[in-house]
Scaffold this motif. Sequence first.
Motif, PDB file in Angstrom:
ATOM      1  N   GLU A   1       0.846  -1.184   0.000  1.00 38.47           N
ATOM      2  CA  GLU A   1       0.000   0.000   0.000  1.00 38.47           C
ATOM      3  C   GLU A   1       0.884   1.237   0.000  1.00 38.47           C
ATOM      4  O   GLU A   1       2.044   1.194   0.421  1.00 38.47           O
TER       5      GLU A   1
ATOM      6  N   GLU B   1      -1.290   6.640   2.471  1.00 40.78           N
ATOM      7  CA  GLU B   1      -2.673   6.155   2.528  1.00 40.78           C
ATOM      8  C   GLU B   1      -2.901   5.282   3.766  1.00 40.78           C
ATOM      9  O   GLU B   1      -3.983   5.298   4.352  1.00 40.78           O
TER      10      GLU B   1
ATOM     11  N   LYS C   1      -5.527   6.283   6.853  1.00 40.49           N
ATOM     12  CA  LYS C   1      -6.532   5.350   7.380  1.00 40.49           C
ATOM     13  C   LYS C   1      -6.368   5.149   8.882  1.00 40.49           C
ATOM     14  O   LYS C   1      -7.351   5.191   9.637  1.00 40.49           O
ATOM     15  N   GLU C   2      -5.136   4.926   9.333  1.00 41.77           N
ATOM     16  CA  GLU C   2      -4.909   4.621  10.750  1.00 41.77           C
ATOM     17  C   GLU C   2      -5.187   5.809  11.662  1.00 41.77           C
ATOM     18  O   GLU C   2      -5.550   5.631  12.820  1.00 41.77           O
TER      19      GLU C   2
ATOM     20  N   HIS D   1      -7.469   8.040  10.970  1.00 43.50           N
ATOM     21  CA  HIS D   1      -8.860   8.459  10.721  1.00 43.50           C
ATOM     22  C   HIS D   1      -8.918   9.913  10.261  1.00 43.50           C
ATOM     23  O   HIS D   1      -9.802  10.676  10.652  1.00 43.50           O
TER      24      HIS D   1
ATOM     25  N   LYS E   1      -9.674  11.318   7.401  1.00 44.12           N
ATOM     26  CA  LYS E   1     -10.861  11.758   6.660  1.00 44.12           C
ATOM     27  C   LYS E   1     -12.024  12.062   7.597  1.00 44.12           C
ATOM     28  O   LYS E   1     -12.722  13.072   7.446  1.00 44.12           O
TER      29      LYS E   1
END
Length: 376
Positions: free
Chosen positions: A266, A270, A274-275, A277, A279
């Motif tokens: 990955e 990105e 994600k880890e 949070h 967004k």
Amino acid sequence: MKFVIAPDSFKGSLTAKQAADAIYAGLKRVFPDADYELVPMADGGEGTVQSLVDATHGTLKTASVLNPLEKSVDAQYGLLGDGRTAVIEMAAASGIQFVNERTKDPLVTTTYGTGELMLDAMHHGAREIIIGIGGSATTDGGQGMAEALGAKFLDKDGQPIKRGGGGLADLAKIDVSAVDPLVAETKVRIASDVTNPLVGPKGSAAVFGPQKGATAETIPVLDRNLAHYAAIIKRDLGKDLADYPGAGAAGGLGAGLLAFTQSVMEKGVEIVVKETHLKERAADADYVFTGEGAIDFQTQYGKTPMGTALAAKEASPHAKVIGLAGNVGEGIDQLYDLGIDAIFPILPGVVDLPTAIKTGEENLTRTAENIARVLK
């Protein structure tokens, strides 16, 4: 008004958390009643462990492992706040900083210590490992890492081969019967933006070997050995990795992880988005502050400010993304079309690098305050 503060580290000067705190201090002077989300960031490279530990309220762990020259060192990794996810920088155990001009030699340097870190994390409860694989001193295809996990690499006489890129020439058989059972239970997420294959003119030895001590004479040897290694992996493990995009990352550690662990590749930033949070935390943001030591044309290729901008715009399309950097380089104009709305240097004038590093905190705070005054 809502501010999201999501910088990377400013190398040699501030961790990502310290940078976020410095920006917050400046904004707070002008907007004391605003809502703030501080999200320390990284892109899978140096500083990823500290950033994710800080962002998830995790803990740092220390393990005694072998460095690339097989000398014992203490290396750190992070156990994130969920208690089941570890984050490792392979450079902590197998990085280029452990060798010098006299000792760097990819024929002998090994990733064994990286495997030891992974195993230590598994035995501390990790069932998911995020591993950043930049900054290696090795070109062993991850053979050392896999050996630390329990794999056996044998020559034609059934004896263990030597560690390092040179020893791969003698490989005749791979035996995975003694690999620690926890390896099969653990998901490995490889944080890397490198797309080079394991072998060939764009492969690990040819492209990255010279910076690790490979010479015009040893590059072909290493490439040949890695091709042989890939052939044995294909025969004994059924995985065809010679030309797999990203297999050549970190001296072929990408290939080793793909061959011997339950892994996926990955983009580093990105994973961090994600880890942390990001967004979710950027929803309804009015302004997003990001940054790192330098912002230039390379920023668009998976660097933290670009990844932060894209994530923030997805969560809050109206938000304005502001980048801060110690050095603003060439080619930043194209970044304005990709999600970053404004870029500011933080230095007050012409200073030498030691001074810039020493004054990073106050420069970030002052610049953030001045931007806030314009916004107000």
